[in-house]
Design a protein around this motif. Structure first.
Motif, PDB file in Angstrom:
ATOM      1  N   ILE A  71      -0.053 -31.038  21.052  1.00 40.39           N
ATOM      2  CA  ILE A  71      -0.622 -29.689  21.076  1.00 40.39           C
ATOM      3  C   ILE A  71      -1.959 -29.670  20.342  1.00 40.39           C
ATOM      4  CG2 ILE A  71      -0.313 -27.341  20.184  1.00 40.39           C
ATOM      5  CD1 ILE A  71       2.695 -27.701  20.777  1.00 40.39           C
ATOM      6  N   ASP A  72      -2.020 -30.336  19.193  1.00 44.76           N
ATOM      7  CA  ASP A  72      -3.275 -30.396  18.438  1.00 44.76           C
ATOM      8  C   ASP A  72      -4.361 -31.096  19.239  1.00 44.76           C
ATOM      9  OD1 ASP A  72      -2.040 -29.074  16.372  1.00 44.76           O
ATOM     10  OD2 ASP A  72      -1.709 -30.873  15.160  1.00 44.76           O
ATOM     11  N   ASN A  73      -4.002 -32.191  19.935  1.00 44.68           N
ATOM     12  CA  ASN A  73      -4.976 -32.911  20.751  1.00 44.68           C
ATOM     13  C   ASN A  73      -5.476 -32.059  21.914  1.00 44.68           C
ATOM     14  OD1 ASN A  73      -4.873 -35.194  19.160  1.00 44.68           O
ATOM     15  ND2 ASN A  73      -3.403 -36.261  20.452  1.00 44.68           N
ATOM     16  N   SER A  74      -4.579 -31.322  22.560  1.00 44.33           N
ATOM     17  CA  SER A  74      -5.012 -30.488  23.681  1.00 44.33           C
ATOM     18  C   SER A  74      -5.883 -29.333  23.181  1.00 44.33           C
ATOM     19  CB  SER A  74      -3.811 -29.960  24.462  1.00 44.33           C
ATOM     20  OG  SER A  74      -3.046 -29.073  23.685  1.00 44.33           O
ATOM     21  N   ASN A  75      -5.575 -28.800  22.004  1.00 45.41           N
ATOM     22  CA  ASN A  75      -6.423 -27.749  21.428  1.00 45.41           C
ATOM     23  C   ASN A  75      -7.810 -28.287  21.099  1.00 45.41           C
ATOM     24  OD1 ASN A  75      -4.355 -25.911  21.612  1.00 45.41           O
ATOM     25  ND2 ASN A  75      -3.767 -26.039  19.467  1.00 45.41           N
ATOM     26  N   ALA A  76      -7.877 -29.508  20.608  1.00 40.91           N
ATOM     27  CA  ALA A  76      -9.177 -30.121  20.294  1.00 40.91           C
ATOM     28  C   ALA A  76      -9.989 -30.319  21.570  1.00 40.91           C
ATOM     29  CB  ALA A  76      -8.974 -31.445  19.571  1.00 40.91           C
ATOM     30  N   LYS A  77      -9.342 -30.720  22.657  1.00 39.97           N
ATOM     31  CA  LYS A  77     -10.043 -30.908  23.927  1.00 39.97           C
ATOM     32  C   LYS A  77     -10.597 -29.585  24.444  1.00 39.97           C
ATOM     33  CE  LYS A  77      -7.349 -34.930  25.367  1.00 39.97           C
ATOM     34  NZ  LYS A  77      -6.340 -35.433  26.315  1.00 39.97           N
ATOM     35  N   ILE A  78      -9.836 -28.527  24.303  1.00 40.27           N
ATOM     36  CA  ILE A  78     -10.295 -27.211  24.744  1.00 40.27           C
ATOM     37  C   ILE A  78     -11.504 -26.771  23.920  1.00 40.27           C
ATOM     38  CG2 ILE A  78      -9.668 -24.760  24.837  1.00 40.27           C
ATOM     39  CD1 ILE A  78      -6.818 -25.694  25.580  1.00 40.27           C
ATOM     40  N   ILE A  79     -11.464 -26.991  22.633  1.00 36.89           N
ATOM     41  CA  ILE A  79     -12.583 -26.618  21.762  1.00 36.89           C
ATOM     42  C   ILE A  79     -13.834 -27.391  22.144  1.00 36.89           C
ATOM     43  CG2 ILE A  79     -13.432 -26.729  19.375  1.00 36.89           C
ATOM     44  CD1 ILE A  79     -10.548 -26.050  18.506  1.00 36.89           C
ATOM     45  N   VAL A  80     -13.695 -28.692  22.383  1.00 34.31           N
ATOM     46  CA  VAL A  80     -14.846 -29.512  22.780  1.00 34.31           C
ATOM     47  C   VAL A  80     -15.401 -29.027  24.117  1.00 34.31           C
ATOM     48  CG1 VAL A  80     -15.520 -31.839  23.523  1.00 34.31           C
ATOM     49  CG2 VAL A  80     -14.148 -31.539  21.453  1.00 34.31           C
ATOM     50  N   LEU A  81     -14.534 -28.680  25.048  1.00 32.19           N
ATOM     51  CA  LEU A  81     -14.972 -28.173  26.345  1.00 32.19           C
ATOM     52  C   LEU A  81     -15.747 -26.862  26.185  1.00 32.19           C
ATOM     53  CD1 LEU A  81     -14.916 -28.287  29.474  1.00 32.19           C
ATOM     54  CD2 LEU A  81     -12.800 -26.973  29.339  1.00 32.19           C
ATOM     55  N   LEU A  82     -15.227 -25.961  25.372  1.00 33.61           N
ATOM     56  CA  LEU A  82     -15.907 -24.677  25.155  1.00 33.61           C
ATOM     57  C   LEU A  82     -17.255 -24.871  24.468  1.00 33.61           C
ATOM     58  CD1 LEU A  82     -12.926 -22.395  24.090  1.00 33.61           C
ATOM     59  CD2 LEU A  82     -14.159 -22.397  26.263  1.00 33.61           C
ATOM     60  N   ILE A  83     -17.323 -25.760  23.494  1.00 36.46           N
ATOM     61  CA  ILE A  83     -18.596 -26.041  22.823  1.00 36.46           C
ATOM     62  C   ILE A  83     -19.593 -26.631  23.816  1.00 36.46           C
ATOM     63  CG2 ILE A  83     -19.708 -27.508  21.084  1.00 36.46           C
ATOM     64  CD1 ILE A  83     -17.194 -27.101  19.354  1.00 36.46           C
ATOM     65  N   GLY A  84     -19.116 -27.527  24.676  1.00 32.46           N
ATOM     66  CA  GLY A  84     -19.989 -28.103  25.701  1.00 32.46           C
ATOM     67  C   GLY A  84     -20.509 -27.053  26.662  1.00 32.46           C
ATOM     68  N   LEU A  85     -19.655 -26.115  27.059  1.00 32.29           N
ATOM     69  CA  LEU A  85     -20.090 -25.038  27.949  1.00 32.29           C
ATOM     70  C   LEU A  85     -21.133 -24.148  27.276  1.00 32.29           C
ATOM     71  CD1 LEU A  85     -16.736 -23.939  29.614  1.00 32.29           C
ATOM     72  CD2 LEU A  85     -18.700 -25.000  30.734  1.00 32.29           C
ATOM     73  N   ILE A  86     -20.911 -23.822  26.028  1.00 31.23           N
ATOM     74  CA  ILE A  86     -21.865 -22.978  25.294  1.00 31.23           C
ATOM     75  C   ILE A  86     -23.214 -23.687  25.157  1.00 31.23           C
ATOM     76  CG2 ILE A  86     -22.346 -21.945  23.030  1.00 31.23           C
ATOM     77  CD1 ILE A  86     -19.307 -21.361  22.867  1.00 31.23           C
ATOM     78  N   ILE A  87     -23.169 -24.953  24.804  1.00 33.37           N
ATOM     79  CA  ILE A  87     -24.420 -25.725  24.689  1.00 33.37           C
ATOM     80  C   ILE A  87     -25.115 -25.806  26.046  1.00 33.37           C
ATOM     81  CG2 ILE A  87     -25.355 -28.035  24.246  1.00 33.37           C
ATOM     82  CD1 ILE A  87     -23.248 -28.287  22.015  1.00 33.37           C
ATOM     83  N   GLY A  88     -24.345 -26.011  27.109  1.00 34.33           N
ATOM     84  CA  GLY A  88     -24.919 -26.058  28.456  1.00 34.33           C
ATOM     85  C   GLY A  88     -25.568 -24.756  28.846  1.00 34.33           C
ATOM     86  N   ILE A  89     -24.941 -23.649  28.529  1.00 37.74           N
ATOM     87  CA  ILE A  89     -25.514 -22.338  28.855  1.00 37.74           C
ATOM     88  C   ILE A  89     -26.798 -22.103  28.065  1.00 37.74           C
ATOM     89  CG2 ILE A  89     -25.130 -19.846  28.626  1.00 37.74           C
ATOM     90  CD1 ILE A  89     -22.162 -20.420  29.317  1.00 37.74           C
TER      91      ILE A  89
END
Length: 103
Positions: free
Chosen positions: A78-96
């Protein structure tokens, strides 16, 4: 069986021998894990002054060890999947943000 964070904490403390056996009388969750769910075994000694038996040592049963290992593994996933989601969201924000600067 899914263990909650408090149950996992109790099992970890017992595994590391950092819990007082006398807590089995006052902690309802601990006594439930000992006497009903059979996750924890105990040894008794006889108190010479009172003539009563007291819990001397607590340790995990095989069932308790398996449940703790499964709960820790599930918690790690669960912790690993939460970390992946956070990295994905940060990547999307940086991309935008960078996309707005490029336009």
């Amino acid at each position: 069986m899914n263990l909650d964070a408090h149950q996992i904490d109790i099992l970890r403390k017992i595994e590391m021998e950092k819990i007082d056996p006398s807590e089995a009388y006052s902690n309802n969750l601990l006594s439930d894990m000992i006497f009903q769910k059979n996750y924890i075994s105990y040894s008794l000694y006889s108190d010479l002054l009172t003539g009563r038996y007291q819990i001397k040592k607590l340790c995990l049963t095989q069932k308790g060890k398996v449940e703790l290992a499964l709960a820790l593994e599930q918690q790690k996933e669960i912790d690993n999947s939460n970390a992946k989601i956070i990295v994905l969201l940060i990547g999307l924000i940086i991309g935008i943000i960078t996309g707005n600067f490029i336009q």
